[in-house]
Design an enzyme around this catalytic site. Structure first.
Site, PDB file in Angstrom:
ATOM      1  N   ASP A   1      33.095  42.287  37.941  1.00  0.00           N
ATOM      2  CA  ASP A   1      32.861  41.505  39.163  1.00  0.00           C
ATOM      3  C   ASP A   1      32.959  42.347  40.428  1.00  0.00           C
ATOM      4  OD1 ASP A   1      35.606  41.895  39.439  1.00  0.00           O
ATOM      5  OD2 ASP A   1      36.135  39.802  39.091  1.00  0.00           O
TER       6      ASP A   1
ATOM      7  N   SER B   1      44.963  36.859  42.976  1.00  0.00           N
ATOM      8  CA  SER B   1      44.567  37.318  41.651  1.00  0.00           C
ATOM      9  C   SER B   1      44.844  38.797  41.415  1.00  0.00           C
ATOM     10  CB  SER B   1      43.069  37.044  41.426  1.00  0.00           C
ATOM     11  OG  SER B   1      42.290  37.660  42.442  1.00  0.00           O
TER      12      SER B   1
ATOM     13  N   ASN C   1      41.440  36.644  49.834  1.00  0.00           N
ATOM     14  CA  ASN C   1      40.535  35.502  49.627  1.00  0.00           C
ATOM     15  C   ASN C   1      40.113  34.861  50.949  1.00  0.00           C
ATOM     16  OD1 ASN C   1      40.263  35.384  46.731  1.00  0.00           O
ATOM     17  ND2 ASN C   1      42.425  34.819  46.667  1.00  0.00           N
TER      18      ASN C   1
ATOM     19  N   GLY D   1      42.999  33.071  43.353  1.00  0.00           N
ATOM     20  CA  GLY D   1      42.314  32.254  44.338  1.00  0.00           C
ATOM     21  C   GLY D   1      43.156  31.855  45.533  1.00  0.00           C
TER      22      GLY D   1
ATOM     23  N   HIS E   1      38.089  42.799  40.983  1.00  0.00           N
ATOM     24  CA  HIS E   1      39.394  42.907  40.331  1.00  0.00           C
ATOM     25  C   HIS E   1      39.543  44.228  39.574  1.00  0.00           C
ATOM     26  CE1 HIS E   1      38.734  38.517  40.816  1.00  0.00           C
ATOM     27  NE2 HIS E   1      40.003  38.571  41.190  1.00  0.00           N
TER      28      HIS E   1
END
Length: 202
Positions: free
Chosen positions: A177, A30, A96, A67, A180
């Site tokens: 979040d 991502s 991830n 992801g 990012h």
């Protein structure tokens, strides 16, 4: 029978890609897919513009998926190599894996395999390093950061030490979040990658 040479020529031109331009393939998650950003704002989009502005012929193919894990990237790689025949592959994977607490040896093996397969296909490879938040524990986070250095050393490829350098803890540079980067951070991400990438384009 006289049509055969024309058919062969058409296949050769198709395999060469758009105008025969060398392909720069970004295989990431991502952070490279532009999660939470408007189209065209991500660092990979900015990379395409910088290449054009500085006269590089490369065509950027962004094969990043939000992801994605190192294992998922490894599974997708053969088809991407066959389709695009990249001259350069930027590998931005593993984050991830770490966020999910996956085994570090498996992540290391997957990333090393990605590097080897891309090089075997004739591509130059740049590995992009990542780090984890401190709440994953000092031992795990240290070992996670070290595996990128170790792979780069063992496989003989250049390394971006940390994609989010100057971004991860900077005010206004991360989305809500905390994972990012914002649109404002994307030029810095490109600047973190560029000094290690540019030598591979020559």
């Amino acid at each position: 029978m006289r049509r055969l040479p024309l058919i062969v020529l058409a296949l050769v031109l198709a395999a060469a890609g758009a105008g025969g331009r060398p392909v720069l393939l970004v295989l990431g998650d991502s952070l490279s897919a532009g999660y939470g950003l408007a189209p065209g704002q991500g660092w990979v989009d900015l990379l395409g513009r910088r290449l054009a502005e500085r006269g590089y012929p490369h065509r950027v193919v962004n094969a990043s998926v939000s992801g994605e894990t190192s294992g998922g990237g490894l599974e997708r790689l053969p088809a991407l190599l066959a389709r695009h025949r990249p001259a350069v592959v930027v590998v931005e994977l593993g984050g991830n894996d770490g966020l999910r607490g996956l085994g570090l040896e498996r992540t290391r093996a997957n990333l090393a395999a990605v590097v080897r397969r891309a090089r075997a296909a004739g591509a130059r490879v740049l590995l992009v390093g990542m780090r984890l938040p401190p709440n994953y524990g000092p031992l795990y986070t240290r070992r996670f950061a070290a595996l990128y250095r170790e792979i780069a050393r063992d496989e003989g490829v250049p390394l971006v030490p940390f994609l989010l350098e100057g971004v991860a803890l900077a005010p206004g540079m991360m989305q809500a979040d905390g994972i990012h980067p914002t649109a404002a951070a994307q030029p810095r991400l490109l600047d973190n990658v560029w000094p290690h990438l540019e030598p591979l384009l020559r």
